[in-house]
Structure formats: structure tokens, C-alpha cells
Motif scaffolding. Structure first.
Motif, mmCIF file in Angstrom:
data_model
loop_
_atom_site.group_PDB
_atom_site.id
_atom_site.type_symbol
_atom_site.label_atom_id
_atom_site.label_comp_id
_atom_site.label_asym_id
_atom_site.label_seq_id
_atom_site.Cartn_x
_atom_site.Cartn_y
_atom_site.Cartn_z
ATOM 1 N N VAL A 100 3.638 -24.414 -1.036
ATOM 2 C CA VAL A 100 4.001 -23.259 -0.764
ATOM 3 C C VAL A 100 5.507 -22.839 -1.311
ATOM 4 C CG1 VAL A 100 3.919 -21.994 1.603
ATOM 5 C CG2 VAL A 100 2.875 -23.853 1.251
ATOM 6 N N ARG A 101 5.243 -21.421 -1.656
ATOM 7 C CA ARG A 101 6.845 -20.740 -1.915
ATOM 8 C C ARG A 101 6.740 -19.666 -0.915
ATOM 9 N NH1 ARG A 101 10.385 -22.828 -5.567
ATOM 10 N NH2 ARG A 101 9.566 -23.500 -7.507
ATOM 11 N N PHE A 102 8.069 -19.273 -0.581
ATOM 12 C CA PHE A 102 8.108 -18.123 0.539
ATOM 13 C C PHE A 102 9.612 -17.463 0.157
ATOM 14 C CE2 PHE A 102 9.144 -16.932 5.077
ATOM 15 C CZ PHE A 102 8.216 -15.655 4.965
ATOM 16 N N PHE A 103 9.729 -16.291 -0.170
ATOM 17 C CA PHE A 103 11.059 -15.454 -0.369
ATOM 18 C C PHE A 103 11.265 -14.239 0.212
ATOM 19 C CE2 PHE A 103 10.019 -18.074 -4.464
ATOM 20 C CZ PHE A 103 11.584 -18.677 -4.659
ATOM 21 N N GLY A 104 12.356 -14.026 0.902
ATOM 22 C CA GLY A 104 12.399 -12.398 1.317
ATOM 23 C C GLY A 104 13.433 -11.868 0.736
ATOM 24 N N GLY A 105 13.202 -10.528 0.435
ATOM 25 C CA GLY A 105 14.265 -9.679 0.020
ATOM 26 C C GLY A 105 13.875 -8.310 0.298
ATOM 27 N N TRP A 106 14.421 -7.455 -0.460
ATOM 28 C CA TRP A 106 14.352 -5.862 -0.133
ATOM 29 C C TRP A 106 13.763 -5.164 -1.182
ATOM 30 C CZ3 TRP A 106 15.302 -4.756 4.750
ATOM 31 C CH2 TRP A 106 16.496 -5.664 5.407
ATOM 32 N N ASP A 132 4.615 -5.667 -5.936
ATOM 33 C CA ASP A 132 3.430 -6.372 -6.382
ATOM 34 C C ASP A 132 3.472 -6.899 -7.899
ATOM 35 O OD1 ASP A 132 2.213 -6.059 -3.853
ATOM 36 O OD2 ASP A 132 0.840 -4.383 -4.508
ATOM 37 N N ALA A 133 4.163 -6.009 -8.703
ATOM 38 C CA ALA A 133 4.224 -6.316 -10.086
ATOM 39 C C ALA A 133 5.063 -7.539 -10.306
ATOM 40 C CB ALA A 133 5.005 -5.173 -10.652
ATOM 41 N N ASP A 134 5.764 -8.142 -9.461
ATOM 42 C CA ASP A 134 6.698 -9.161 -9.614
ATOM 43 C C ASP A 134 6.002 -10.245 -9.732
ATOM 44 O OD1 ASP A 134 9.363 -8.520 -9.396
ATOM 45 O OD2 ASP A 134 9.117 -7.878 -7.215
ATOM 46 N N LEU A 135 4.759 -10.487 -9.066
ATOM 47 C CA LEU A 135 3.906 -11.594 -9.115
ATOM 48 C C LEU A 135 3.324 -11.839 -10.524
ATOM 49 C CD1 LEU A 135 1.828 -11.468 -6.046
ATOM 50 C CD2 LEU A 135 3.439 -13.393 -6.645
ATOM 51 N N LYS A 136 3.354 -10.697 -11.593
ATOM 52 C CA LYS A 136 2.983 -10.870 -12.902
ATOM 53 C C LYS A 136 4.072 -11.442 -13.755
ATOM 54 C CE LYS A 136 -0.844 -8.128 -12.827
ATOM 55 N NZ LYS A 136 -1.233 -8.765 -11.570
ATOM 56 N N VAL A 149 9.466 -16.735 -9.540
ATOM 57 C CA VAL A 149 10.091 -17.687 -8.839
ATOM 58 C C VAL A 149 11.639 -17.548 -8.963
ATOM 59 C CG1 VAL A 149 10.706 -20.337 -8.585
ATOM 60 C CG2 VAL A 149 8.309 -19.589 -8.647
ATOM 61 N N ARG A 150 12.013 -17.219 -10.304
ATOM 62 C CA ARG A 150 13.198 -16.957 -10.710
ATOM 63 C C ARG A 150 13.787 -15.753 -10.020
ATOM 64 N NH1 ARG A 150 16.485 -19.148 -14.626
ATOM 65 N NH2 ARG A 150 14.497 -20.187 -15.480
ATOM 66 N N ALA A 151 13.018 -14.693 -10.099
ATOM 67 C CA ALA A 151 13.254 -13.406 -9.310
ATOM 68 C C ALA A 151 13.498 -13.671 -7.830
ATOM 69 C CB ALA A 151 12.078 -12.474 -9.432
ATOM 70 N N GLY A 152 12.665 -14.644 -7.092
ATOM 71 C CA GLY A 152 12.655 -14.910 -5.881
ATOM 72 C C GLY A 152 14.075 -15.397 -5.392
ATOM 73 N N ILE A 172 7.696 -12.589 -0.959
ATOM 74 C CA ILE A 172 6.861 -13.139 -1.894
ATOM 75 C C ILE A 172 6.326 -14.359 -1.280
ATOM 76 C CG2 ILE A 172 6.398 -14.030 -4.039
ATOM 77 C CD1 ILE A 172 8.657 -12.654 -5.209
ATOM 78 N N VAL A 173 5.013 -14.517 -0.970
ATOM 79 C CA VAL A 173 4.216 -15.836 -0.328
ATOM 80 C C VAL A 173 3.221 -16.240 -1.426
ATOM 81 C CG1 VAL A 173 3.121 -14.377 0.991
ATOM 82 C CG2 VAL A 173 3.327 -16.746 1.509
#
Lengths: 631, 278
Positions: free
Chosen positions: A450-456, A460-464, A468-471, A493-494
């Protein structure tokens, strides 16, 4: 051998820089092992931070004869023979283990068992001595009586001989240090030094596991703190601070079984009453970065009494919601709020709103608390809470009372849980540091990733892309904190992968807790992403149940429902920038058979209807907190 | 793990060993009398007193008071009388608890030496040579991974076709499903891969060709294409690199072996006849 190890320890000590540095370990052949940390955590490490062996007073009394060495070999994936003679091997090795034998009377039952009978003057002790020597059944009865006496503060004086106890504790502790060090292999398997500080007030569970970041040279300068004489949380924090000051080392505490504290684990007040002080809150948060949310003696996430709108609350509370640890004090509903983790996280927000410090800003892990020296959390290979309920035909329905009262049965035990750690390397230092920054999660047994990142600004496009690095670059991982100052609502991102050899996933949820300006505690569970979304449309704000492929008669299921992976970028639709909040992830598997179902097949049992034969196993991540700039 | 000294102390503290082994020594060595159930004389002489005294100090960390010594001596005599009378009546013979306790004590005695022993390099080398694979460093794979979806017959067929049609050096033309699975691994061991994807995947990768896209490879999640870019096989293990693991195994096995050997040597002194009912 002791002499040889002493020499080795001296050599280590004189090599100056090497001493106390976890990344470097002098192995017996004189070779240094250097383990590099990766840029960010790449692989989740699985372990157990809570395991008892023959050196624990109760574990020995309950019959276990396996010590730390067998425990470590088993965790590393070796086959061992359990106390009752069964071959035991983990289908998958663990990455780390903390043997946490009870500090209180470390090795004491074994010492009583081994003592010359004619020197035992106390009639009660003599009686226990004889019961223990009768065999396993007598030993378990003796243990129940000893625990009961402990709960009533009625242990014989001779058992509380402080000098003798201290000497024995030191000897067992030092011998454990030798063993643990031999099995610690940086980069491959981490064996921590630790113990359990079994703080208990009238049978109410306030237990903590104490885990050291350091190597043998530092840890050998202390002995485990005995809660018989040091009976408050202040005392264990004093001990930890003194250790850190004297050695330059680091140590943390993990509370567990808040569900058996009768409301005392997460109080809104100072222990013993009166408003909580900021100093207390600060110390607590500083020393206790992580809480054990699930284990064999029940799950402490959420209770239906506190979370009536959460249809998945109440996992593993049966049997444990009746009374406190020793069963000598019944529980009333008003106690639940001080016992369950979700409520504690909410209380933390409220206390922070009131005095500026959050005592309950902790991450979440699972662990077993097994007393068999075997860390088992898989349903089909569960070795029980203690030696009395290693696999046998009677264990599902046997009364399992730690004291002498009634109400709990074998099936109330959960084959749960494990600790998942996003560490940058498999070493003491890296795993410990991940716990300190709360980048950890708990599972009831299955090894979901399980990965979980919070940001501002997650989209959706980030998942492409390389999310993980972006997170890590643009947000914070689980355990982290977001503060205001950005536009809009936080996005998360979850992502969850099923256990590669386990069941598919039903859904991923985000649990949000917040406190209104008026001081009202609130919570809401959001279904974020789920399997078969085309067929499972939410009705009344809830996603329909995933279905059920469990065949109880054969203790099996199929992955014909659910999904192997689920991922989503989620933005809080109800975000209020002026309100404190936390968000954590709960991942649910599809239903699978529980350990009593496997027992029923193995031993051809007919189980009464109240027994839990299937369940939806789950993982809980550490929260991400949001704090307004001016709250 | 207790040291041999601790074990020896623990063993000597055992009541039954006290009566049987230590008692035998006291009588045999110090008093010159054999331990004999039919012996009718109980002598509490200086060596006996000394051992009573020492055991008390060991347990309570202070010398007993004169009154306590009187009590201990009375208790010693009482125990001796009961013990010998019990032996005379043969009460030890059909008592399972007594049998089991004595068996455990004998076991502890036979394992204690092995616990304290120090293996030679030759012994460790022999153990290493017996199973080098157990101690060898794992092979290391540097690879790319593409997850293409859940395992269905249709996707399998499509994947096979895509692999067959793929141009050398190019990835098979099937869309990748985005997931949290890392798409590349640097120097991963089979157990790293197994932790991530399950044992089957790790086994398949271990048998896959190097340098080109291959698949579909099945994991717990579904189907994958894999391209192994580099495979580093570890040289045979050298004792100096793996000494701790070998020694851990040696010691763990040695205790059990010693127990077994001691049992077998005792067993040689017996004729065992098993009469099966016809």
C-alpha cells in the motif's frame, strides 16, 4: 562461547567508529557489510515487532520451550519444531523481527521451574511449581493463577525479590543480546533488541513494546525496565530519555491492545485525571510514534459503537469488547472511546486544538503478540496465541481466559497481524527511522503493498508516470503532515496491490477524521476505488458488497471477484481549510476463510454458528494530517 | 540462549538432578559411599552442609540464618527419607512425570557441551561444502517489467502473439496497465522478486532468457512481460563471507546432534525387544 563473544564485543568496541553504527557490522570473519540506503523507500519490508519466547513469564508458563534463537530462525524462513512437536515453517520469510519478551520477571517462570524444590518456602509458589511440573495442562492452570494474582497485586513476596530479579534479568538480557546479534544480517534480515514493558493498572492493558535502534554495545548498558516497580508511563519515558542521553542511541515505544485498556490507553485527560498537560502530550508524541492497531488479541481500529455508519467497523472485536485484559473488570460503552485507534486520532486533533500539542499523532502497524516464539499471521498456518492453542482439535472452542474469568474462546484470537515498513534499507537504523517518521502500516496478515501520498496538486495523469517519485517530490508519504498555504483541497495518491499469493482486493477506502471549531469529533469513510466499478454502483453513498466465493466446507475461495490492483488520485470533496483533519487508508480484501475454518477442515469439526469462519482481511496505513495555518 | 555455565548451574539446581546427580557426586566423591536406595544411613556432613548453604545463597543472594539452616537440614533429611522410601517402594518406576523430568535433564546434560563447543574452520567448511547453495549469495537480476493485466485465456493468447511478433530490441506491442509495481529492478534477488510478485514469478524469471523481452510471465497479479538486462551469478560462497550463517547452523544442529548421539550411545547398552501382538 560466552568468552569468545565477549572478546568479539571488545574488538568491536575498540574499533571506534564501527561500534554502534548499524550500517556496518563486523561479522565473525572480520568482514564489513555496508548497506546503502536507497533514495526513497522502494520495497516494503514485513516484520513482527511483538513476539514472546520461553523467556517471557507467561509464555513459559503456558508451555513454550522455544527461545529467541528458534524465534529468529523461524522468522528468517527456517523450519523449526514447535513446542508441541509440530513442524513449522513460514511460507515466506519475514524481513525483520523484534523479540519482545516481558521485562517483568524476564526468565522468572523458567527460573522458578528450574529452582531446587526444597528451597521454595512460599506455599503458593510451591503449589505453582508443582502444577508446572505436572505437564502442559497444569502449567497453563498455574499461569492463569499467576496472572490473576498479578492483576490483584497478590503475588508472593518471594517472587518479588528485587535483587534476585535484577540479576536474573541482566543475565537473560545479555544472553539474548548475543543471540539476536548473531542473527542480525544487515541488508537481508534485521534482528532488533527490544522488550515489552507490561504496564498494567488493575488488569487494564497499558502495555508498550520498547525497540532500540542500536547495536549491542549501547543496548548492553541497560536492562529492561520492570513495570513491577516502575508503574507509570512517565517512568518508561524517563528510562528511554536516560538511555538516549547516556549512550547517544535511540529507542521508541509502541503501545498495543488499547482495546483491553478499559478506556485508559487514549484518555482525554492526564492519566489519573485532570486536564492533560502540554508537557505530557509532547513527551508521549515524542516517544510513541507508532501504535499497534491489530494483533492476535483483537483489532483496535474501530468499534461499531463509535462508528455506526462504518459497515466494516468491528473487525476482530468479538470476545475482547467484554472486559479488560485480565477479565477482572467488565467494559461499558463509555470506555470504547479511549480504546479504539480511530477515536484516539480524533481525540488527538481535539487536544491539539485545545493546547497546541497532539499526543496521539501516531502511525499504525500490526504485529502478532504470539507467545509461541512463532510469528504466524496467516490463517492457514496459525500457531495460536500460546502453546496451549498451537494447532489441536479443541482449540477453536476452548475457553481462553488470561485470568480465571469467563467469556473468551479460542476462536476470538485473530491470526493477525504484521508490520509493513517503507524503509530505505533493511537495517536497524533504516527501519527504526521509518517508524519514527511513521512511514509504516499494519496488516491483519496478508502482505498487501500500500502506497499513500498527500499533496496539493496530484492529478489523475500522475498515475500514468513515475508517481512514486512524484509522491515524494510533490507531497508527503503516509505518516506525513500537510499544512495550509496552498489553494484548493488536498489530493491523495493511493495505490494497493493484493498480496501476490493471496486474495484479490475488494476496495480501498480513505478514513477521514476531523474536529469542528466547536470541538465536535467527526469521521467519514470514503470508498475511493473498488473492483468491478461498472457493476458495483454506489447506492446511498455506499459501494455494494463485493460478493463471497468462500467455500467453508473446504476452507477455500477463488479470485473470481475483486481486483489484483487498485489505484486512484482522490481529492477530498468536503475539505474545509480551517479545520484540522487526518486521512488514513483502509484496504479490504475479498472474503476469505478464517483460521477456525481451516481447523474445521483439518480436524473435521462441526463449529457452532457464532464462530467466525470467514472475514475480509485488511490493511491500515498511518494517517496524513492536515493542520490549518491558524486554527 | 544460556551459556554452558548457566545451563550447568540450571541443571544442578534441578531438584531431581540435585538428588540424583549432585547427590551421587556428594556421596560418591566426598563421602566415598555409592548412592544406593538401600543405604540406611543419612549423613549430613560438612560437604552436604556446604552444598545446602551454597544453593541457598545462589537462590536468595544472602546466607541463610542459623534457624534457616536448621530448617534446610531438617528438610534435607525429610527429603532423603521420603526419596529413599519412595525408591524402595518403586514409586519412581511407573511415574510418567518423574520419567519425563529425568529424560529432560539427561537431554540438557547431553546438549550442554555442544552449546559451549567451538567449531573448527574445517568443520564449518565441511558444512558449507555439504550445501553451498544454502549459503551462496543469490543471483542478481536487473530487469524491466511490464504488467499487462489479469490472467485470462484471451490475454495469454494475445501476449504470446505479441511476443512472437515483437521486433528484436523492441517491447511487445501490448498496452501496459499502470500499477504500483516497480517497472524496473536493479540487482534484485529471486527472493526480492518473490516478495513483490510471488514465488512463481521469481522461478519463471530465473529460467528466462537474458537480453530480450519474454513472456507472458505469470504472477499473483496476472501477466507480465519481462526483459532481463543483466544477470549476475554469485561465485561459490567462501567461508569468510558466510561464517556467521554457517556457524549459526552448526551450533543449532550440534546441540540436537549431541543429544541424539548421547541417546544412541546409551541405547547401545540396551536390548530393545518390541513384541507385536499377533
Amino acid at each position: 562461547m560466552r568468552r569468545r563473544l565477549m572478546v568479539a564485543a571488545l574488538l568491536l568496541g575498540t574499533s571506534g567508529l564501527l561500534a554502534g553504527c548499524d550500517q556496518l557490522k563486523k561479522v565473525a570473519g572480520g568482514k564489513d557489510v555496508v548497506v546503502k540506503e536507497t533514495e526513497f523507500p522502494e520495497r516494503v519490508l514485513w516484520g513482527d515487532t511483538h513476539l514472546h519466547t520461553a523467556n517471557s513469564v507467561d509464555a513459559f508458563g503456558f508451555g513454550v520451550r522455544l527461545g529467541p534463537e528458534e524465534a529468529l530462525r523461524f522468522a528468517r524462513g527456517e523450519e523449526v519444531t514447535s513446542t508441541t512437536g509440530l513442524k513449522a515453517k513460514l511460507p515466506r520469510p519475514l524481513d525483520f523481527l523484534v523479540v519482545t519478551d516481558h521485562a517483568e520477571g524476564l526468565g522468572a517462570t523458567k527460573a522458578l521451574y528450574d529452582a531446587p524444590r526444597l528451597l521454595i518456602r512460599d506455599e503458593t509458589m510451591l503449589r505453582w511449581y508443582d502444577m508446572m511440573h505436572e505437564g502442559p495442562a497444569g502449567s497453563q492452570r498455574a499461569m492463569a493463577e499467576i496472572l490473576d494474582a498479578r492483576g490483584r497485586n497478590a503475588l508472593p513476596k518471594a517472587m518479588l525479590n528485587q535483587d534476585g530479579t535484577a540479576e536474573r534479568t541482566k543475565s537473560v538480557w545479555n544472553s539474548n543480546i548475543d543471540t539476536v546479534e548473531r542473527y542480525n544480517e544487515p541488508g537481508k534480515f534485521t534482528a532488533f533488541f527490544g522488550f515489552e514493558y507490561t504496564l498494567m493498572q488493575g488488569g487494564n492493558n497499558l502495555h508498550r513494546n520498547i525497540i532500540f535502534r542500536d547495536g549491542p554495545d549501547r543496548v548492553r548498558t541497560v536492562v529492561p525496565l520492570d513495570p513491577t516497580y516502575k508503574t507509570t508511563t512517565d517512568e518508561i519515558w524517563n528510562y528511554m530519555e536516560a538511555y538516549e542521553k547516556a549512550t547517544g542511541g535511540r529507542v521508541l515505544a509502541i503501545p498495543h491492545n488499547s482495546n483491553l485498556s478499559n478506556g485508559l490507553m487514549f484518555e482525554l485527560t492526564q492519566p489519573g485525571g485532570g486536564p492533560m498537560t502540554a508537557a505530557y502530550a509532547k513527551r508521549r508524541a515524542q516517544h510513541e510514534p507508532v501504535v499497534e492497531i491489530t494483533q492476535i488479541k483483537g483489532d483496535s481500529e474501530a468499534h461499531p459503537f463509535l462508528s455506526p455508519n462504518d459497515e466494516f467497523a468491528g473487525f476482530g472485536v468479538a470476545g475482547w469488547e467484554l472486559n479488560n485484559l485480565l477479565g477482572n473488570q467488565p467494559k461499558v460503552p463509555s470506555m470504547f472511546a479511549g480504546e479504539y485507534v480511530r477515536e484516539a486520532l480524533k481525540r488527538g486533533l481535539l487536544l491539539e486544538q485545545q493546547m497546541g500539542v497532539n499526543p496521539y499523532k501516531f502511525g499504525l502497524i500490526g504485529s502478532t503478540d504470539s507467545h509461541t516464539a512463532l510469528s504466524t499471521a496467516d490463517e492457514n498456518q496459525f500457531f495460536g496465541k500460546h502453546t496451549g492453542n498451537e494447532p489441536n482439535p479443541a482449540r477453536v472452542m476452548q475457553e481462553q481466559n488470561l485470568g480465571t474469568r469467563k467469556g473468551r474462546f479460542g476462536w476470538h484470537y485473530l491470526a493477525s497481524g504484521y508490520a509493513a515498513v517503507w524503509a530505505k534499507a533493511n537495517t536497524r537504523a533504516s527501519i527504526f527511522d521509518a517508524m519514527e517518521r511513521r512511514e509504516v502500516y499494519g496488516s491483519t496478515g496478508p502482505r498487501m503493498t500500500v502506497r499513500f501520498f498527500g499533496g496539493w496538486d496530484f492529478k489523475d495523469a500522475d498515475l500514468k508516470g513515475d508517481w512514486v517519485r512524484a509522491g515524494y517530490r510533490r507531497g508527503v508519504p503516509m505518516g506525513g503532515e500537510l499544512s495550509a498555504g496552498k489553494k484548493g483541497a488536498p489530493s491523495f495518491i493511493v495505490s494497493a496491490l493484493k498480496d501476490p499469493i493471496g486474495a484479490n482486493l475488494d476496495r480501498v477506502q480513505i478514513v477521514k477524521g476531523w474536529v469542528t471549531k466547536a470541538g465536535k469529533l467527526q469521521e467519514k469513510v470514503f470508498d475511493v476505488v473498488w473492483s468491478d466499478p461498472d457493476k458495483r454502483k454506489p447506492t446511498g453513498g455506499k459501494v455494494p458488497a463485493v460478493g463471497d466465493t468462500v467455500n467453508v466446507a473446504t476452507a477455500s475461495y477463488t479470485n473470481s471477484i475483486g481486483a489484483p490492483t487498485l489505484a486512484k488520485v482522490w481529492t477530498d470533496p468536503e475539505f474545509d481549510p480551517s479545520v484540522r483533519a487526518f486521512y488514513y487508508v483502509r484496504v479490504l480484501e475479498i472474503p476469505t476463510p478464517s483460521w477456525p475454518a481451516f481447523d474445521a477442515v483439518r480436524y473435521k469439526l462441526k463449529l457452532p454458528p457464532e464462530v467466525r469462519v470467514k472475514q475480509q482481511e485488511r490493511a491500515y496505513t498511518s494517517p496524513i494530517w492536515y493542520t490549518p495555518t491558524k486554527a | 540462549m544460556p551459556s554452558s555455565r548457566d545451563l550447568a548451574v540450571a541443571v544442578l539446581r534441578e531438584p531431581l538432578v540435585h538428588f540424583l546427580v549432585a547427590g551421587a557426586l556428594v556421596f560418591l566423591v566426598l563421602s566415598g559411599r555409592p548412592p544406593n536406595a538401600t543405604e540406611r544411613r543419612i549423613v549430613v556432613d560438612e560437604p552436604v552442609l556446604e552444598s545446602i548453604f551454597n544453593r541457598y545463597v545462589q537462590s536468595f543472594h544472602r546466607p541463610p540464618t542459623p534457624e534457616e539452616i536448621d530448617g534446610l537440614v531438617q528438610d534435607y533429611i525429610r527429603s532423603e527419607v521420603y526419596y529413599r522410601e519412595a525408591l524402595r517402594l518403586g514409586l519412581d518406576r511407573d511415574d510418567e512425570v518423574v520419567k519425563k523430568r529425568m529424560r529432560n535433564k539427561m537431554l540438557a546434560l547431553s546438549g550442554a557441551d555442544a552449546e559451549a563447543a567451538q567449531p573448527s574452520d574445517a568443520e564449518l567448511q565441511a558444512l558449507l561444502d555439504k550445501n553451498p547453495a544454502r549459503y551462496a549469495a543469490p543471483p542478481r537480476f536487473t530487469l524491466q517489467q511490464r504488467y499487462i493485466g489479469a490472467d485470462t485465456p484471451a490475454l495469454r493468447a494475445a501476449a504470446k502473439a505479441a511476443i512472437a511478433a515483437a521486433k528484436p530490441g523492441l517491447a511487445p506491442a501490448l498496452p501496459t496497465v499502470t500499477s504500483a509495481m516497480p517497472d524496473r529492478f536493479d540487482d534484485a534477488s529471486p527472493s526480492d522478486l518473490a516478495a513483490e510478485f510471488g514465488d512463481d514469478f521469481a522461478d519463471s524469471v530465473s529460467n528466462a532468457p537474458v537480453g530480450r523481452w519474454t513472456g507472458p510471465i505469470v504472477s499473483g497479479f496476472g501477466l507480465h512481460f519481462v526483459k532481463i538486462e543483466r544477470l549476475k551469478k554469485a561465485p561459490p560462497p567462501r567461508l569468510e563471507d558466510v561464517r556467521q550463517s554457517v556457524e549459526n547452523d552448526w551450533r543449532f544442529a550440534a546441540v540436537r546432534k549431541a543429544e541424539d548421539a548421547s541417546f544412541k550411545s546409551m541405547l547401545r547398552g540396551y536390548d530393545v525387544v518390541i513384541e507385536r501382538p499377533r
